[in-house]
Design a protein around this motif. Structure first.
Motif, PDB file in Angstrom:
ATOM      1  N   SER A 347       0.821  -1.208   0.000  1.00 10.03           N
ATOM      2  CA  SER A 347       0.000   0.000   0.000  1.00 10.03           C
ATOM      3  C   SER A 347       0.856   1.259   0.000  1.00 10.03           C
ATOM      4  O   SER A 347       0.564   2.227  -0.702  1.00 10.03           O
ATOM      5  CB  SER A 347      -0.925  -0.005   1.217  1.00 10.03           C
ATOM      6  N   THR A 348       1.942   1.245   0.788  1.00  9.03           N
ATOM      7  CA  THR A 348       2.812   2.420   0.872  1.00  9.03           C
ATOM      8  C   THR A 348       3.953   2.376  -0.141  1.00  9.03           C
ATOM      9  O   THR A 348       4.736   3.330  -0.215  1.00  9.03           O
ATOM     10  CB  THR A 348       3.408   2.528   2.284  1.00  9.03           C
ATOM     11  N   GLN A 349       4.056   1.260  -0.871  1.00  3.35           N
ATOM     12  CA  GLN A 349       5.118   1.055  -1.866  1.00  3.35           C
ATOM     13  C   GLN A 349       6.505   0.968  -1.229  1.00  3.35           C
ATOM     14  O   GLN A 349       7.511   1.047  -1.930  1.00  3.35           O
ATOM     15  CB  GLN A 349       5.090   2.145  -2.929  1.00  3.35           C
ATOM     16  N   SER A 350       6.578   0.808   0.086  1.00  5.52           N
ATOM     17  CA  SER A 350       7.876   0.689   0.741  1.00  5.52           C
ATOM     18  C   SER A 350       8.538  -0.649   0.450  1.00  5.52           C
ATOM     19  O   SER A 350       9.755  -0.791   0.617  1.00  5.52           O
ATOM     20  CB  SER A 350       7.715   0.862   2.257  1.00  5.52           C
ATOM     21  N   ILE A 351       7.757  -1.620   0.003  1.00  8.75           N
ATOM     22  CA  ILE A 351       8.309  -2.935  -0.290  1.00  8.75           C
ATOM     23  C   ILE A 351       9.099  -2.939  -1.596  1.00  8.75           C
ATOM     24  O   ILE A 351       9.898  -3.845  -1.850  1.00  8.75           O
ATOM     25  CB  ILE A 351       7.169  -3.984  -0.346  1.00  8.75           C
ATOM     26  N   ALA A 352       8.890  -1.907  -2.417  1.00 11.30           N
ATOM     27  CA  ALA A 352       9.559  -1.858  -3.726  1.00 11.30           C
ATOM     28  C   ALA A 352      11.073  -1.773  -3.581  1.00 11.30           C
ATOM     29  O   ALA A 352      11.822  -2.324  -4.395  1.00 11.30           O
ATOM     30  CB  ALA A 352       9.044  -0.669  -4.532  1.00 11.30           C
ATOM     31  N   SER A 353      11.552  -1.095  -2.541  1.00 11.90           N
ATOM     32  CA  SER A 353      12.997  -0.940  -2.361  1.00 11.90           C
ATOM     33  C   SER A 353      13.665  -2.268  -2.007  1.00 11.90           C
ATOM     34  O   SER A 353      14.849  -2.471  -2.289  1.00 11.90           O
ATOM     35  CB  SER A 353      13.287   0.084  -1.263  1.00 11.90           C
ATOM     36  N   LEU A 354      12.916  -3.175  -1.397  1.00 13.47           N
ATOM     37  CA  LEU A 354      13.468  -4.478  -1.016  1.00 13.47           C
ATOM     38  C   LEU A 354      13.345  -5.492  -2.137  1.00 13.47           C
ATOM     39  O   LEU A 354      14.259  -6.293  -2.369  1.00 13.47           O
ATOM     40  CB  LEU A 354      12.749  -4.991   0.241  1.00 13.47           C
ATOM     41  N   GLY A 355      12.225  -5.477  -2.852  1.00 13.15           N
ATOM     42  CA  GLY A 355      11.971  -6.472  -3.894  1.00 13.15           C
ATOM     43  C   GLY A 355      11.072  -7.572  -3.373  1.00 13.15           C
ATOM     44  O   GLY A 355      11.124  -7.931  -2.187  1.00 13.15           O
ATOM     45  N   ARG A 356      10.247  -8.123  -4.249  1.00 17.22           N
ATOM     46  CA  ARG A 356       9.234  -9.089  -3.836  1.00 17.22           C
ATOM     47  C   ARG A 356       9.851 -10.400  -3.341  1.00 17.22           C
ATOM     48  O   ARG A 356       9.457 -10.929  -2.300  1.00 17.22           O
ATOM     49  CB  ARG A 356       8.277  -9.364  -4.995  1.00 17.22           C
ATOM     50  N   ILE A 357      10.799 -10.939  -4.093  1.00 17.28           N
ATOM     51  CA  ILE A 357      11.399 -12.217  -3.704  1.00 17.28           C
ATOM     52  C   ILE A 357      12.130 -12.071  -2.375  1.00 17.28           C
ATOM     53  O   ILE A 357      12.005 -12.916  -1.477  1.00 17.28           O
ATOM     54  CB  ILE A 357      12.343 -12.725  -4.806  1.00 17.28           C
ATOM     55  N   LYS A 358      12.887 -10.997  -2.223  1.00 11.22           N
ATOM     56  CA  LYS A 358      13.606 -10.777  -0.968  1.00 11.22           C
ATOM     57  C   LYS A 358      12.637 -10.591   0.189  1.00 11.22           C
ATOM     58  O   LYS A 358      12.928 -10.987   1.326  1.00 11.22           O
ATOM     59  CB  LYS A 358      14.524  -9.560  -1.097  1.00 11.22           C
ATOM     60  N   ALA A 359      11.489  -9.991  -0.089  1.00 11.17           N
ATOM     61  CA  ALA A 359      10.490  -9.793   0.966  1.00 11.17           C
ATOM     62  C   ALA A 359       9.955 -11.131   1.462  1.00 11.17           C
ATOM     63  O   ALA A 359       9.789 -11.337   2.683  1.00 11.17           O
ATOM     64  CB  ALA A 359       9.346  -8.911   0.461  1.00 11.17           C
ATOM     65  N   VAL A 360       9.697 -12.046   0.527  1.00 20.43           N
ATOM     66  CA  VAL A 360       9.205 -13.371   0.916  1.00 20.43           C
ATOM     67  C   VAL A 360      10.285 -14.122   1.693  1.00 20.43           C
ATOM     68  O   VAL A 360       9.999 -14.750   2.732  1.00 20.43           O
ATOM     69  CB  VAL A 360       8.758 -14.180  -0.321  1.00 20.43           C
ATOM     70  N   VAL A 361      11.520 -14.079   1.194  1.00 23.95           N
ATOM     71  CA  VAL A 361      12.628 -14.756   1.884  1.00 23.95           C
ATOM     72  C   VAL A 361      12.822 -14.171   3.281  1.00 23.95           C
ATOM     73  O   VAL A 361      13.051 -14.907   4.260  1.00 23.95           O
ATOM     74  CB  VAL A 361      13.927 -14.636   1.062  1.00 23.95           C
ATOM     75  N   ARG A 362      12.710 -12.875   3.388  1.00 24.66           N
ATOM     76  CA  ARG A 362      12.872 -12.208   4.692  1.00 24.66           C
ATOM     77  C   ARG A 362      11.810 -12.694   5.678  1.00 24.66           C
ATOM     78  O   ARG A 362      12.119 -13.005   6.832  1.00 24.66           O
ATOM     79  CB  ARG A 362      12.773 -10.698   4.496  1.00 24.66           C
ATOM     80  N   GLU A 363      10.554 -12.765   5.218  1.00 26.64           N
ATOM     81  CA  GLU A 363       9.480 -13.220   6.106  1.00 26.64           C
ATOM     82  C   GLU A 363       9.621 -14.702   6.453  1.00 26.64           C
ATOM     83  O   GLU A 363       9.334 -15.108   7.578  1.00 26.64           O
ATOM     84  CB  GLU A 363       8.116 -12.951   5.452  1.00 26.64           C
ATOM     85  N   ALA A 364      10.052 -15.511   5.475  1.00 27.19           N
ATOM     86  CA  ALA A 364      10.270 -16.934   5.758  1.00 27.19           C
ATOM     87  C   ALA A 364      11.350 -17.114   6.821  1.00 27.19           C
ATOM     88  O   ALA A 364      11.214 -17.936   7.741  1.00 27.19           O
ATOM     89  CB  ALA A 364      10.651 -17.663   4.472  1.00 27.19           C
TER      90      ALA A 364
END
Length: 474
Positions: A347-364
């Protein structure tokens, strides 16, 4: 403490009391110093039989502004109760963007009738705005703005602003266009007032203008205004002709609407018209919630089926069943946390700086770490409570797998939906929880089944006798 709701409540009580005894002069005196937004809330809190009466006692210029602040349901109710001439005058005087929002709430038959009765100029601009797709800048914008020419002097521009100020929504942002209405520059009222009277606007304006297109999504419009701290953002068509502006007060409404929609989706509630939820009848409330609940109930059948298919291991070690709610609840909570932060990041587009795949890996990874931390607390308790290592090892191993899987799913599903062009908030907390319940229960029971079948051999290979194993599980 916010005093606005308290003030509106006090005004409502006094207003209802005065209207009930016919003290109409007292009503006018009561409402005169009150802000229009508070008057609107007070009228909206009145019984329906008194709303139209209170509204008729407002001055004409005040009535238009108050009406624009009213909830859509109250606006429709007033249209039904006011006389035809009053309705037409009210709708005619509304700003174009507020009129369009009202028309979006009305039945098509009523909209066609009101459009036909509007003046040609207001009918044209209203039809233009209604022609744009819902929830876009074109549908949200107003056509009441001040445009100037670059050859105007500052003194000439100030004269134009004074002449048109009362007919426009805002004068703090001024737009410069060429002969074909192409947007060429922008300047603030401060820039204009502090400029030398003989300066040409072309010399003092800013030529690098941030604008949005008529088909820009309203959320992107809100982000632009938030990013650049605008009071208004210009809207241009495909040929970069200036066709309107979106003001910050409209954007605040959009932010509230989108936030409400996301919260409803996160709770597996059909959005509908967010503003009238607590005024809706119970059948409407049930209808808006039963669809998702029915889906989740059907999905929960799989959990029951998993337990039924693995009843043998539960018969052998009955205490395993006591830890199913713990594991299911933990997995659901971890998945809900991950989905919440990811949906917010989208929603805030803050996830764009990290990247989608890295975001999933980070949460895992976070889920794995959470599982390890909770194992320190859960495994000793499960071992002690179950009076055997089987329960402790089954719970601990399953907890680690479930938290990792739940965090991955909580992050991955919203991102997948967003990639598919769907609302990521549809991957709601109840949905994630139900999925992790099914998979988590399966992992837990299969883990216990495997340990029950193979642990004696593993212990024997380490020199521990089968007799010790059987004694430990007796």
């Amino acid at each position: 403490m916010d005093q606005a709701p308290v003030l509106a409540e006090v005004v409502t009580r006094q207003l209802e009391s005065m209207l009930s005894v016919g003290n109409y002069d007292g009503v006018k005196m009561l409402l005169a110093p009150v802000q229009p937004v508070d008057v609107a809330e007070a009228i909206g809190n009145l019984p329906r039989t008194l709303q139209a009466l209170a509204f008729r006692l407002l001055r004409k210029d005040e009535a238009i502004e108050v009406y624009e602040y009213l909830d859509p349901a109250v606006q429709q109710s007033l249209l039904e109760r006011l006389r035809s001439g009053e309705v037409l005058e009210l709708v005619e005087e509304m700003s174009p963007d507020d009129r369009v929002r009202l028309f979006d709430e009305l039945p098509a038959k009523v909209v066609r009738r009101l459009l036909a009765e509007l003046s040609p100029a207001e009918r044209k601009v209203t039809a233009q705005l209604l022609g744009y797709a819902p929830e876009t800048a074109g549908r949200l914008m107003t056509t009441e703005y001040i445009d100037l020419k670059d050859f105007h002097s500052a003194a000439q521009a100030l004269t134009i602003v004074r002449r048109r100020a009362r007919q426009t929504e805002t004068i703090y942002s001024l737009y410069v266009t060429d002969g074909e209405r192409h947007l060429t520059g922008i300047l603030s009222l401060r820039d204009l007032v502090t400029a030398d009277p003989e300066d040409r606007l072309g010399d003092v304006m800013t030529r690098e203008v941030v604008s949005v297109g008529t088909d820009t999504d309203q959320e992107d419009v809100a982000r632009a205004i938030q990013r650049y701290d605008f009071l208004a953002v210009p809207v241009v068509d495909r040929e970069r002709r200036l066709v309107g502006i979106v003001t910050v007060d409209d954007v605040i409404d959009v932010i509230e609407q989108e936030a409400t929609r996301d919260l409803y989706a996160a709770g597996a509630v059909e959005a509908g018209d967010e503003d009238d939820y607590f005024q809706s009848n119970l059948f409407t409330v049930a209808r808006r919630r039963v669809v998702w609940l029915s889906v989740l109930v059907v999905a929960s059948f799989f959990t029951s089926e998993v337990i039924a298919l693995n009843e043998q291991v539960l018969k052998e070690v009955v205490l395993l069943a006591a830890f199913i709610p713990l594991l299911a609840g933990t997995g659901g909570n971890v998945g809900a946390q991950s989905s919440t932060v990811v949906i917010r990041g989208l929603s805030t587009q803050s996830i764009a700086s990290l990247g989608r795949i890295k975001a999933v890996v980070r949460e895992a990874t976070a889920g794995l770490l959470l599982g390890l931390l909770m194992m320190v607390l859960v495994v000793p308790f499960a071992w002690w409570r179950g009076e055997s290592p089987l329960v402790g090892l089954s719970v601990g191993t399953s907890l680690l797998a479930i938290t990792t899987l739940a965090a991955t799913a909580g992050a991955g599903f919203p991102l997948l939906f967003d990639r598919m062009g769907l609302d990521p908030a549809l991957m709601s907390t109840p949905f994630i929880t139900t999925c992790t319940d099914v998979v988590g229960t399966l992992i837990y029971l299969k883990t216990a089944q495997w340990l029950l079948a193979h642990m004696p051999q593993l212990l024997q290979s380490t020199g521990i006798s089968a007799h010790f194993w059987l004694a430990a599980f007796s």
